[in-house]
Design an enzyme around this catalytic site. Sequence first.
Site, mmCIF file in Angstrom:
data_model
loop_
_atom_site.group_PDB
_atom_site.id
_atom_site.type_symbol
_atom_site.label_atom_id
_atom_site.label_comp_id
_atom_site.label_asym_id
_atom_site.label_seq_id
_atom_site.Cartn_x
_atom_site.Cartn_y
_atom_site.Cartn_z
ATOM 1 N N LYS A 179 39.000 46.990 32.304
ATOM 2 C CA LYS A 179 38.738 46.179 30.992
ATOM 3 C C LYS A 179 37.740 47.090 30.156
ATOM 4 O O LYS A 179 37.707 47.098 29.067
ATOM 5 C CB LYS A 179 38.321 44.810 31.095
ATOM 6 C CG LYS A 179 39.669 44.013 31.407
ATOM 7 C CD LYS A 179 38.902 42.684 31.514
ATOM 8 C CE LYS A 179 38.916 42.202 32.788
ATOM 9 N NZ LYS A 179 38.346 40.897 32.925
ATOM 10 N N GLU A 219 38.083 37.276 34.191
ATOM 11 C CA GLU A 219 36.819 37.128 33.402
ATOM 12 C C GLU A 219 37.468 37.217 31.972
ATOM 13 O O GLU A 219 38.021 38.223 31.608
ATOM 14 C CB GLU A 219 35.893 37.980 33.969
ATOM 15 C CG GLU A 219 34.507 37.896 33.187
ATOM 16 C CD GLU A 219 33.520 38.859 33.479
ATOM 17 O OE1 GLU A 219 33.768 39.577 34.555
ATOM 18 O OE2 GLU A 219 32.481 39.006 32.952
ATOM 19 N N ARG A 256 43.787 47.291 44.922
ATOM 20 C CA ARG A 256 44.078 47.384 43.543
ATOM 21 C C ARG A 256 45.043 48.271 43.231
ATOM 22 O O ARG A 256 45.354 49.366 43.824
ATOM 23 C CB ARG A 256 42.625 47.702 42.898
ATOM 24 C CG ARG A 256 41.585 46.829 42.522
ATOM 25 C CD ARG A 256 40.278 47.613 41.939
ATOM 26 N NE ARG A 256 40.538 47.473 40.343
ATOM 27 C CZ ARG A 256 40.112 46.611 39.880
ATOM 28 N NH1 ARG A 256 39.631 45.633 40.291
ATOM 29 N NH2 ARG A 256 39.798 46.562 38.529
HETATM 30 P P1 ATP Z 1 38.341 45.027 35.262
HETATM 31 O O1 ATP Z 1 37.635 46.017 36.142
HETATM 32 O O2 ATP Z 1 39.620 45.561 34.587
HETATM 33 O O3 ATP Z 1 37.583 44.383 34.046
HETATM 34 P P2 ATP Z 1 38.317 42.868 37.071
HETATM 35 O O4 ATP Z 1 38.529 43.019 38.440
HETATM 36 O O5 ATP Z 1 36.823 42.820 36.572
HETATM 37 O O6 ATP Z 1 38.919 44.250 36.196
HETATM 38 P P3 ATP Z 1 38.975 40.252 36.324
HETATM 39 O O7 ATP Z 1 39.183 39.597 35.073
HETATM 40 O O8 ATP Z 1 37.510 39.884 37.251
HETATM 41 O O9 ATP Z 1 38.855 41.816 36.365
HETATM 42 O O10 ATP Z 1 40.084 40.023 37.467
HETATM 43 C C1 ATP Z 1 40.956 38.853 37.759
HETATM 44 C C2 ATP Z 1 41.758 39.257 38.929
HETATM 45 O O11 ATP Z 1 42.644 40.365 38.762
HETATM 46 C C3 ATP Z 1 40.678 39.540 40.231
HETATM 47 O O12 ATP Z 1 41.421 38.675 41.215
HETATM 48 C C4 ATP Z 1 41.085 40.935 40.098
HETATM 49 O O13 ATP Z 1 41.163 41.017 41.820
HETATM 50 C C5 ATP Z 1 42.237 41.243 39.626
HETATM 51 N N1 ATP Z 1 42.500 42.207 39.356
HETATM 52 C C6 ATP Z 1 41.937 43.210 38.544
HETATM 53 N N2 ATP Z 1 42.212 44.314 38.484
HETATM 54 C C7 ATP Z 1 43.317 44.773 39.493
HETATM 55 C C8 ATP Z 1 43.874 45.799 39.490
HETATM 56 N N3 ATP Z 1 43.788 46.852 39.064
HETATM 57 N N4 ATP Z 1 45.074 45.507 40.578
HETATM 58 C C9 ATP Z 1 44.999 44.549 41.079
HETATM 59 N N5 ATP Z 1 44.579 43.349 40.690
HETATM 60 C C10 ATP Z 1 43.432 43.316 39.983
HETATM 61 MG MG MG Z 2 35.254 41.628 36.577
#
Ligand code: ATP
Ligand code: MG
Length: 564
Positions: free
Chosen positions: A278, A42, A268
Amino acid sequence: MTEEKVEMTEEKAKPANFIEKIIQDDLAAGKHTSITTRFPPEPNGYLHIGHAKAICVNFGLAQQFGGQCNLRFDDTNPEKEEDEYVQAIQDDVTWLGFEWGDKIHYTSDYFDQLHEWAVLLIKEGKAYVCDLSAEQTKEYRGNFEKAGTNSPFRERSIDDNLALFEKMRAGDFDEGACGLRVKIDMAAPNMSLRDPYIYRIKKANHHQTGDKWCIYPSYDFAHGQSDAIEGISHSVCTLEFADHRPLYDWFIANLPVPATPHQYEFGRLNINYTVTSKRKLRALVESKVVNGWDDPRMPTISGMRRRGYTSNAIRNFCDSLAVAKTDGTVDVAQLEFFIRDDLNQNAPRAMCVMDSLVVEITNVAEDFKEIIPNVPYLQDREELGSRNLTFSKYIYIEKDDFKEEYSKKFKKKFCVGKRIRLRHGYVLEAERFDTDEAGNVSRVYATLIENTLGCDPEDGNKPKGVVHWVSTQDSIVTELRNYGRLFKVEDPEADGDFAANINEDSLIHNLKAQVEGSMRNAKPETVFQFERQGYYVADRFDHTNEKPVFNLTIGLREDKSLTK
Ligand code: ATP
Ligand code: MG
């Protein structure tokens, strides 16, 4: 939480993880003839080390099985998303060494299709416009112990729903006035099946679609269908989406989608001494605790890049992690191990005196100057080049390398009557020293021992220690940015307030370090080992030939005191 283990085995010997096994089986059974994965960030912030793992998993699977991995911006929420992030994410993926094929995908590319499918669900009596407020919706939803209650708007006629949804689309309602929900089951034990909203009114400009839409699909409504449109064979994401899988499957089962993607979830990645979210990283940027998303202390990919971590080392680290069905917290030392390992093998060596002391060589003329030619930046790595070192009557050594009094503890140091070898240079013997008003050593006088360039002294009196040095005639004052950990404690979020655990001393400037003259040619983003000191990278943005700026990438050895 479980600890993930480093698997140091050769790549070929590494056992297949559960996703690799599924893919192997699917290919063997002919379920798929080729595989397509995707990485769906995102664009609401910069990518962090957790995303690096997701990138390595998804792009790595595609590489391993000769398939493709799409980069898809999951841009269903116009309010928090920005162009800057879209660009930064592309840069990060590319820098990590991956390619996404001909085009970039955006969930917003499918807004027309998703809207059509929403209308279809209404026509089939499977979706309705609901006027409950956010608060009422929450009340009606129930909780884990209590079943929800049907919305009073659930039984609106199909025609009413079509008309209302069209009014929503046309901008006739205010934000929050109503939304489109799917009719599934308000008593479902899985809360995500309790008539979730699939469209909401948001009168916001979107970075891709401008002001075309004032209603936006929910993330859940877009996720599986986007996978289906793109022909994703293996939709891999993190565990927090596991509970939503029945909902994705419901959409896939109830819509005329071109394919039936299947989702697999892995744990994760969390790392101690840092935060990987983020939202929290944005808070650090906005409160100016750090200097932007790419501050070298940030666990963002761009921060690590600016810190001098190599993409190679980050990939090796990610590949060492288990792809498992549990979330894990990894010791930051494990990441640092891979950084050091890579730099130790590949970083050119150079000399930098951090806290300088002048040595005057007494048995050469005032204008004495000798070029020590072709000194390799790294032994046995000719491709990394070499430089000429200037040697002159006045040189700088590290203050700490000279001791006023000899003791066994300091036998590798320079003392009056003792000898020292200059790295890549001659042997010197200290004669005497001056002190300043405060009583500190201010200058050392030394004799050059002849014929010792690359050989031992003829009199057999060998020096015990080797020190780094630079010529006062050919050195440049440098700004060193010495970075430490951003958080003082292993679990910055343990007490709920990560901001309280910030290490105030995570950046210490050294504005008087002297680097050897050849660093004039150092290219931004090149990491050097400053001999005996640590790995330093020429700053990606601020380093210039006239005014060098180096960031501490990492110390030469693990500093156990940091983790105790
Ligand atoms: P954040 O909480 O940092 O915003 P998010 O999961 O909302 O993380 P996205 O941009 O939606 O961030 O994530 C893109 C991809 O990266 C998703 O498929 C998510 O599962 C993966 N991802 C995000 N954070 C992690 C992590 N800490 N470890 C492994 N994969 C991750
Ligand atoms: Mg997200």
